[in-house]
Enzyme design. Structure first.
Site, PDB file in Angstrom:
ATOM      1  N   GLY A 258       5.518 -12.265  17.408  1.00 40.09           N
ATOM      2  CA  GLY A 258       5.573 -11.779  16.041  1.00 40.09           C
ATOM      3  C   GLY A 258       6.772 -12.319  15.265  1.00 40.09           C
ATOM      4  N   HIS A 259       6.794 -11.996  13.969  1.00 33.33           N
ATOM      5  CA  HIS A 259       7.849 -12.505  13.091  1.00 33.33           C
ATOM      6  C   HIS A 259       9.220 -11.970  13.501  1.00 33.33           C
ATOM      7  CE1 HIS A 259       6.628  -8.643  11.327  1.00 33.33           C
ATOM      8  NE2 HIS A 259       7.866  -8.553  10.886  1.00 33.33           N
ATOM      9  N   ASN A 260      10.218 -12.859  13.369  1.00 37.39           N
ATOM     10  CA  ASN A 260      11.635 -12.555  13.638  1.00 37.39           C
ATOM     11  C   ASN A 260      11.962 -12.377  15.119  1.00 37.39           C
ATOM     12  OD1 ASN A 260      11.964 -12.522  10.843  1.00 37.39           O
ATOM     13  ND2 ASN A 260      11.884 -10.294  10.711  1.00 37.39           N
TER      14      ASN A 260
END
Length: 365
Positions: A258-260
Site C-alpha cells: 500500500g501507499h507510503n
C-alpha cells in the site's frame, strides 16, 4: 546449451570427481534422467533413483560413494538449495528478447536508453525516462515519464511502471506487475463510520450518509538494487513521500504494497501478502503466504510470520508470529492444541455436572 561437469562444479564452487569433461544439456530428477542430463540427487533419499535413470553424472551429498551408484562423475554439495540456485542460474537462458529496439516500440525522443539494452515489441517508454545499460524489456511493457531504472534490469511482459519511479540495478519484474499506481486513500467531509469504529472498537452512533473524496498520490515509488517483483504484484505510490522497497527484497506473485509503506532490505514477501498503507517493515522480514499487515504499524527486523498470520499491532525485532491476531508462534501452537481439546473438555464437564446433579438429588452433597 551443454556444459561440462567441471564448468558446473566451478559455478557452484563445489568439489567434483570422475570424468569432468562429460557434457550435459540440462538437469533432471534421477529416475527420469537421460545420459545427457545431470541427475539431481542432492539429498541421500534420492540416491536410489539414479539406478532407474540413465544419467552418467549427478549432484550428490558430500561423501557419497558415487562409483557404487554406477556414475562416471559426481559433484558434491552440502547445502542442496544453495546448489540449486547456482545450477538453475547456469542452465537458465532467460527470456528471448532480441537485441536492439523492436520497430513497434514507442520511445519518447527525450528518453535515455543505456548500451546493450533490448526493447521488445509494443513497449512504450515515456518522456525523460532513463534506463541503464544491459536492460531487457519484454513486450507490452509501459514505463511512464520521469522514471529511472538501473543497469541490467529484466522487465517481463505486460508490466506497468508509473511516473517518476526510481529503481536500482539488477531489477527483475515478472509479467503483469504494476509499480506506481495511485494509493487507495479517501476521506469523508465528516468523521466516517470507519474512523468512529477505530476509536470505539465497534460501538456506532447515529449512521449518516457519507461520500468519499479522493486523496491524490503525489509521491512515487523507490526501489533498491537486486529487487524482484512477482507476477501481478502491485506497489502503490506514496501520498507525499515515496513508498520504498529496500535492496535485496523479493516479492512473490500477487503481493500488494500500500501507499507510503516502507519495506526494508532482504525481505521475503510470499504470495498474497498484503501490507496496508504507511506501515514500516524492517530488514530481513519474512512474511509467508496470505499474511496481512495492518496500516500505520511497525514490524521489526528479522520478524518471521507463518502463513495467513494477521499482524494488527507493532511486532518487535526477531519475533516469530503465527495466527490471527498474530501471537508468538509457540503461544499460537498452544492455543490450537487447547482448541482441539475443547470437545473432550466439554464432555468431561457434562459428565461432572451429571455426577454432581445425581449426588445432590441423593443428598450426598
Amino acid at each position: 546449451m551443454s556444459q561440462t561437469i567441471e564448468a558446473i562444479a566451478k559455478a557452484l564452487s563445489a568439489e567434483a570427481e570422475g570424468d569432468l569433461g562429460i557434457k550435459v544439456t540440462s538437469a533432471s530428477e534421477p529416475p527420469s534422467a537421460r545420459a545427457d542430463q545431470l541427475a539431481l540427487a542432492m539429498d541421500a533419499k534420492y540416491l536410489d533413483g539414479i539406478a532407474k535413470g540413465a544419467a552418467r553424472a549427478a549432484i550428490v551429498p558430500a561423501g557419497t560413494d558415487w562409483r557404487a551408484l554406477g556414475l562416471e562423475a559426481a559433484i558434491f554439495v552440502t547445502r542442496p538449495r544453495l546448489a540449486m540456485a547456482g545450477l538453475s542460474r547456469a542452465f537458465d537462458p532467460g527470456p528471448e528478447i532480441a537485441p536492439g529496439f523492436h520497430p513497434t516500440a514507442v520511445i519518447d525522443p527525450s528518453a535515455t536508453i543505456g548500451i546493450d539494452a533490448a526493447i521488445g515489441p509494443f513497449v512504450v517508454i515515456g518522456r525523460g525516462v532513463v534506463i541503464g545499460a544491459g536492460a531487457r524489456i519484454a513486450s507490452h511493457v509501459s514505463i511512464a515519464e520521469g522514471t529511472h531504472i538501473g543497469a541490467d534490469a529484466m522487465i517481463l511482459q505486460g508490466a506497468r511502471i508509473g511516473a517518476r519511479v526510481r529503481i536500482g540495478d539488477r531489477f527483475i519484474c515478472q509479467p503483469g506487475a504494476v509499480i506506481g499506481a495511485d494509493g487507495f486513500s479517501f476521506v469523508t467531509p465528516e468523521k466516517s463510520g470507519v474512523e468512529e469504529i477505530r476509536a470505539t472498537l465497534g460501538v456506532r452512533g447515529e449512521i449518516h450518509e457519507q461520500n468519499w473524496t479522493r486523496i491524490h498520490s503525489l509521491g512515487t515509488v523507490e526501489i533498491g538494487d537486486d529487487v524482484e517483483i512477482g507476477a501481478n504484484s502491485t506497489i502503490d505510490r506514496g501520498t507525499v513521500r515515496a513508498t520504498s522497497i529496500g535492496s535485496g527484497t523479493k516479492l512473490d506473485n500477487l503481493v500488494h504494497i500500500g501507499h507510503n509503506v516502507q519495506v526494508g532490505r532482504d525481505c521475503l514477501l510470499c504470495g498474497q501478502v498484503g501490507i496496508a498503507g504507511s506501515s514500516k517493515i524492517g530488514d530481513r522480514v519474512v512474511l509467508a503466504g496470505q499474511c496481512g499487515v495492518s496500516d500505520n504499524i511497525f514490524v521489526g527486523d528479522d520478524v518471521i510470520a507463518g502463513g495467513s498470520t494477521k499482524i494488527f499491532s507493532n511486532a518487535p525485532n526477531g519475533r516469530v508470529l503465527l495466527g490471527s491476531p498474530a501471537t508468538k508462534m509457540e503461544t499460537q501452537v498452544e492455543i490450537q492444541k487447547n482448541l482441539r481439546r475443547l470437545g473432550r473438555l466439554f464432555t468431561q464437564v457434562a459428565e461432572l455436572r451429571e455426577t454432581v446433579t445425581r449426588l445432590t438429588q441423593k443428598g450426598d452433597v
